[in-house]
Design a protein around this motif. Structure first.
Motif, PDB file in Angstrom:
ATOM      1  N   GLY A 216       1.493  40.446  25.258  1.00  0.00           N
ATOM      2  CA  GLY A 216       0.090  40.821  25.165  1.00  0.00           C
ATOM      3  C   GLY A 216      -0.224  41.930  24.195  1.00  0.00           C
ATOM      4  N   LYS A 217       0.785  42.457  23.497  1.00  0.00           N
ATOM      5  CA  LYS A 217       0.583  43.508  22.507  1.00  0.00           C
ATOM      6  C   LYS A 217       0.930  42.966  21.126  1.00  0.00           C
ATOM      7  N   TRP A 218       0.353  43.598  20.092  1.00  0.00           N
ATOM      8  CA  TRP A 218       0.498  43.102  18.730  1.00  0.00           C
ATOM      9  C   TRP A 218       1.237  44.091  17.836  1.00  0.00           C
ATOM     10  N   GLY A 219       2.017  43.531  16.915  1.00  0.00           N
ATOM     11  CA  GLY A 219       2.727  44.325  15.928  1.00  0.00           C
ATOM     12  C   GLY A 219       2.843  43.543  14.636  1.00  0.00           C
ATOM     13  N   TYR A 220       3.749  43.989  13.757  1.00  0.00           N
ATOM     14  CA  TYR A 220       3.910  43.344  12.454  1.00  0.00           C
ATOM     15  C   TYR A 220       5.389  43.062  12.192  1.00  0.00           C
ATOM     16  N   CYS A 221       5.637  41.927  11.582  1.00  0.00           N
ATOM     17  CA  CYS A 221       7.003  41.534  11.270  1.00  0.00           C
ATOM     18  C   CYS A 221       7.056  40.921   9.881  1.00  0.00           C
ATOM     19  N   ILE A 226      11.386  42.785  12.842  1.00  0.00           N
ATOM     20  CA  ILE A 226      10.182  43.485  13.270  1.00  0.00           C
ATOM     21  C   ILE A 226      10.063  44.771  12.452  1.00  0.00           C
ATOM     22  N   VAL A 227       8.924  44.975  11.850  1.00  0.00           N
ATOM     23  CA  VAL A 227       8.700  46.145  11.006  1.00  0.00           C
ATOM     24  C   VAL A 227       7.908  47.211  11.771  1.00  0.00           C
ATOM     25  N   ILE A 228       6.864  46.813  12.472  1.00  0.00           N
ATOM     26  CA  ILE A 228       6.092  47.704  13.335  1.00  0.00           C
ATOM     27  C   ILE A 228       6.050  47.043  14.705  1.00  0.00           C
ATOM     28  N   PRO A 229       6.571  47.685  15.752  1.00  0.00           N
ATOM     29  CA  PRO A 229       6.698  47.027  17.056  1.00  0.00           C
ATOM     30  C   PRO A 229       5.352  46.656  17.662  1.00  0.00           C
ATOM     31  N   ALA A 230       5.405  45.745  18.609  1.00  0.00           N
ATOM     32  CA  ALA A 230       4.186  45.284  19.280  1.00  0.00           C
ATOM     33  C   ALA A 230       3.710  46.360  20.249  1.00  0.00           C
ATOM     34  N   ILE A 231       2.783  47.169  19.796  1.00  0.00           N
ATOM     35  CA  ILE A 231       2.273  48.288  20.581  1.00  0.00           C
ATOM     36  C   ILE A 231       0.749  48.290  20.645  1.00  0.00           C
TER      37      ILE A 231
END
Length: 264
Positions: A216-221, A226-231
């Motif tokens: 349910g959380k979003w980040g960037y890969c 994974i470059v920016i975690p799903a936070i």
């Protein structure tokens, strides 16, 4: 022949003051710059501890010495875990250990929780020094582990808002990890390294970051990692090197390193 024998550990003498004393001194004198410095130094200190094979076993401000140069040193190592010592009844100090910790958890991860707890507390009072007088007791800095895990910590809830408003998503990630039921905190070393180093990016990653969702959380890969975690609660694709993200009701614009450019 009628005397008693006691175990004694001898270590090198070190100059300085206990971290709990230093925190109180900084708050009393409103030394926010020094609190910020201690926060940064502690994060580096935590990495050093987490990269070793041993664990201290009873990390708390009263067991951390701050030398005149601002460096940290652990003392009182009677609860220490080393690979050749696999059993101990020591379970640490209640207000700094994980609430679920027991003797069976004695191992390399027993320092995970207190390191997170202290790092978050130092950063929080550096951002808002009034938190100390509001939440400190004689047994903690500002956070109570048992209240956190039970979900009834007023301080925890206030820190969620503080970090969300400031765009401190790396500390938000650490804060959420305090709710872990497990004594070993997954990815803790990467969390601390994310606070202290600028991650390298390949040219492709700089321009080809994509959003992803996890629990349910979003980040960037990128394609490989994974470059920016799903936070984040929501996140849009990068455009011209920036993207918009939402963190607990606060919208921020970030760059490809995850740094906050501005808050909307």
């Amino acid at each position: 022949s009628n005397g008693h024998y006691f175990d004694v550990q001898i270590s090198d003498w070190c100059e300085g003051r206990f971290l709990d004393f230093e925190i109180k001194r900084c708050v009393f004198n409103h030394h926010i710059d020094l609190l910020e410095r201690y926060s940064e130094e502690f994060n580096l200190f935590a990495i050093q501890i987490l990269e070793r094979e041993w664990a201290h076993g009873d990390i708390k401000p009263e067991n951390i010495y701050v030398n005149p140069a601002g460096g940290f040193k652990l003392i009182d190592t009677d609860a220490m875990y080393i690979p050749t010592l696999s059993e101990s009844d020591e379970i640490g100090t209640p207000n700094y250990r994980h609430p679920n910790r027991s003797a069976i958890d004695f191992g390399p991860h027993i320092d995970d929780y207190p390191l997170l707890l202290i790092a978050i507390s130092l950063r929080a009072i550096a951002l808002d020094i009034t938190l100390f007088d509001k939440y400190t007791t004689k047994d903690n800095i500002i956070l109570n582990p048992h209240e956190i895990l039970a979900g009834n910590s007023a301080c925890y809830n206030e820190l969620v808002e503080l970090f969300a408003e400031r765009g401190e998503w790396r500390y938000m990630q650490m804060l959420r990890a305090l709710r872990s039921e497990a004594v070993a905190i997954d990815g803790i070393l990467d969390m601390f390294k994310g606070l202290t180093t600028t991650p390298s990016r390949t040219p492709d990653e700089e321009i080809n970051l994509e959003t992803f969702c996890d629990k349910g959380k979003w980040g960037y890969c990128s394609k490989d990692r994974i470059v920016i975690p799903a936070i984040f609660d929501s996140a849009v694709e990068f455009r011209n090197g920036t993207a918009y993200v939402d963190l607990c009701g606060h919208r921020h614009r970030i760059n490809t390193k995850g740094d906050i450019i501005n808050t909307l």
